[in-house]
Write an enzyme that holds these catalytic residues in place. Structure first.
Site, PDB file in Angstrom:
ATOM      1  N   LYS A 173     -52.047 -16.074  -8.199  1.00  0.00           N
ATOM      2  CA  LYS A 173     -52.350 -17.031  -9.256  1.00  0.00           C
ATOM      3  C   LYS A 173     -53.643 -16.570  -9.915  1.00  0.00           C
ATOM      4  O   LYS A 173     -54.713 -16.619  -9.309  1.00  0.00           O
ATOM      5  CB  LYS A 173     -52.516 -18.441  -8.693  1.00  0.00           C
ATOM      6  CG  LYS A 173     -53.043 -19.415  -9.738  1.00  0.00           C
ATOM      7  CD  LYS A 173     -53.289 -20.799  -9.209  1.00  0.00           C
ATOM      8  CE  LYS A 173     -54.297 -21.524 -10.084  1.00  0.00           C
ATOM      9  NZ  LYS A 173     -54.551 -22.892  -9.655  1.00  0.00           N
ATOM     10  N   GLY A 217     -59.027 -30.815 -11.218  1.00  0.00           N
ATOM     11  CA  GLY A 217     -59.674 -31.851 -10.408  1.00  0.00           C
ATOM     12  C   GLY A 217     -60.018 -33.127 -11.158  1.00  0.00           C
ATOM     13  O   GLY A 217     -60.633 -34.024 -10.592  1.00  0.00           O
ATOM     14  N   ALA A 239     -52.925 -28.125 -12.762  1.00  0.00           N
ATOM     15  CA  ALA A 239     -54.188 -28.869 -12.935  1.00  0.00           C
ATOM     16  C   ALA A 239     -54.033 -30.080 -13.846  1.00  0.00           C
ATOM     17  O   ALA A 239     -53.308 -30.036 -14.844  1.00  0.00           O
ATOM     18  CB  ALA A 239     -55.296 -27.989 -13.487  1.00  0.00           C
ATOM     19  N   GLY A 240     -54.707 -31.142 -13.461  1.00  0.00           N
ATOM     20  CA  GLY A 240     -54.793 -32.333 -14.295  1.00  0.00           C
ATOM     21  C   GLY A 240     -54.000 -33.525 -13.806  1.00  0.00           C
ATOM     22  O   GLY A 240     -54.243 -34.650 -14.234  1.00  0.00           O
ATOM     23  N   ASN A 266     -53.492 -29.983  -6.441  1.00  0.00           N
ATOM     24  CA  ASN A 266     -54.255 -29.987  -5.197  1.00  0.00           C
ATOM     25  C   ASN A 266     -54.988 -31.316  -5.010  1.00  0.00           C
ATOM     26  O   ASN A 266     -54.676 -32.104  -4.133  1.00  0.00           O
ATOM     27  CB  ASN A 266     -55.234 -28.809  -5.208  1.00  0.00           C
ATOM     28  CG  ASN A 266     -55.979 -28.640  -3.889  1.00  0.00           C
ATOM     29  OD1 ASN A 266     -55.996 -29.511  -3.028  1.00  0.00           O
ATOM     30  ND2 ASN A 266     -56.617 -27.525  -3.709  1.00  0.00           N
ATOM     31  N   THR A 267     -55.955 -31.590  -5.916  1.00  0.00           N
ATOM     32  CA  THR A 267     -56.827 -32.746  -5.736  1.00  0.00           C
ATOM     33  C   THR A 267     -56.063 -34.063  -5.696  1.00  0.00           C
ATOM     34  O   THR A 267     -56.424 -34.963  -4.927  1.00  0.00           O
ATOM     35  CB  THR A 267     -57.878 -32.779  -6.869  1.00  0.00           C
ATOM     36  OG1 THR A 267     -58.415 -31.466  -7.015  1.00  0.00           O
ATOM     37  CG2 THR A 267     -59.003 -33.733  -6.554  1.00  0.00           C
TER      38      THR A 267
END
Lengths: 66, 269
Positions: free
Chosen positions: B111, B172, B198-199, B220-221
């Site tokens: 990635k 994040g 992301a987001g 992830n977050t």
């Protein structure tokens, strides 16, 4: 001789190889990757690859990330 | 009495990245968890098959018996996707990918992310293009984190990236997909998988990404920082499946005014 490992100065016997360094760091058998002066040293060459005074060594592993 | 025939929905074509087929369209990161046990459980609950990791200096002088991430997230079970998080130049990103390939015994799926600034962690696209070119020439299979610019996304695909991964919102931030129109345009133009990376903040954000036609979502977050990460991992798994089914089903057209669901004919009042 003195090499720089992960940003820290370290004394190693003259002619030490990457394998010897890894043993010295108590990291033998761990899943890691080694770079010397920004070039990869493949695992298959750790035993024969001799370090030189002033070499910059990076020892890395996988950690959590996204 | 006759048996009710079982309803069989037409099968979806599974996600395929760089020639490998995956049943799950949810990709997850391994950062920000309380400990490795929670990481392992959440990832299992997510059903993800592709799991991202970061590459960092080994902590010298640490307890040598300390468990390693790859003992919990085994490369035999999961497709490990090393990232170039924290890299602000093409040079650092390429170097990180080479170390990752060595670390993972020649595994060449990466990635790529080259960041532009700390506040937004927005991708630096000029450096990303330089790194992508170099990595592809070196045999890497590049899944690329990028801005949601449809032209740049197409260019990355033309260069040979195996997946295009525009951000939905800053890494994040949990803000959800900020520009659905752009994500849709990217999906429409692409012939390689498009994944929102992301987001995503909550399950409905993931569903929206899938309803826009994305091939998958990387997060992830949203899982790791939920109050109950394992439960949120399960929610995300369902949200991705739900969004995909909804996309395949094809939503009804939007109308400005009401349209009664019950017939007017036959009323007795």
């Amino acid at each position: 001789m003195q090499v720089n490992v992960n940003g820290d100065a370290m004394q190693l016997p003259e002619g030490a190889t990457v394998s010897i360094l890894i043993e010295h760091l108590a990291l033998s058998g761990k899943r890691l990757a080694v770079e010397v002066n920004e070039d990869i040293v493949p695992r298959s060459r750790h035993a024969e690859f001799q370090l030189n005074n002033g070499d910059r060594v990076e020892v890395v592993h996988a950690i959590g990330g996204g | 009495m006759t048996d009710t025939p079982e309803i069989v929905l037409p099968e979806d074509k599974p996600l395929e990245i760089a020639g490998k087929v995956y049943q799950s369209r949810l990709l997850v990161g391994t950062g920000k968890y309380r400990d490795l046990m929670e990481t392992g459980h959440a990832i299992e609950a997510s059903g993800a098959e592709i799991v991202t990791v970061a590459v960092r200096r080994t902590n010298l002088g640490q307890n040598p018996d300390e468990p390693n991430l790859l003992d919990v997230i085994s490369p035999e079970t999961y497709t490990i996707l090393p990232n170039t998080a924290g890299c602000y130049t093409a040079r650092d990103a390429v170097r990180t990918c080479k170390l990752a390939r060595e670390l993972l015994d020649g595994h060449d799926l990466v990635k790529l992310e080259v960041l532009g600034e700390e506040k937004t962690l927005y991708p630096n696209m000029t450096e990303t293009l330089v790194a992508a070119e170099e990595l592809i020439a070196d045999g890497f299979k590049v899944m690329v984190y990028c801005s949601d610019d449809p032209l740049l996304a197409k260019r990355l695909e033309d260069m040979g990236c195996v997946a295009i991964m525009p951000l939905g919102a800053p890494i994040g931030s949990g803000l959800g997909i900020q520009n659905r129109y752009n994500i849709r345009l990217i999906v429409e133009n692409a012939s390689v998988p498009v994944l929102v990376d992301a987001g995503v903040g909550t399950a409905s954000d993931a569903t929206i990404a899938m309803e826009l036609g994305c091939d998958g979502v990387l997060m992830n977050t949203a899982i790791a920082q939920a109050k109950d990460p394992i439960r949120m991992a399960n929610a995300m798994r369902l949200a991705i499946e739900s969004g995909r089914e909804s996309y395949l089903a094809g939503r009804m057209p939007k109308k400005l005014y009401a349209s009664a669901s019950s017939p007017i004919d036959g009323t007795f009042f």
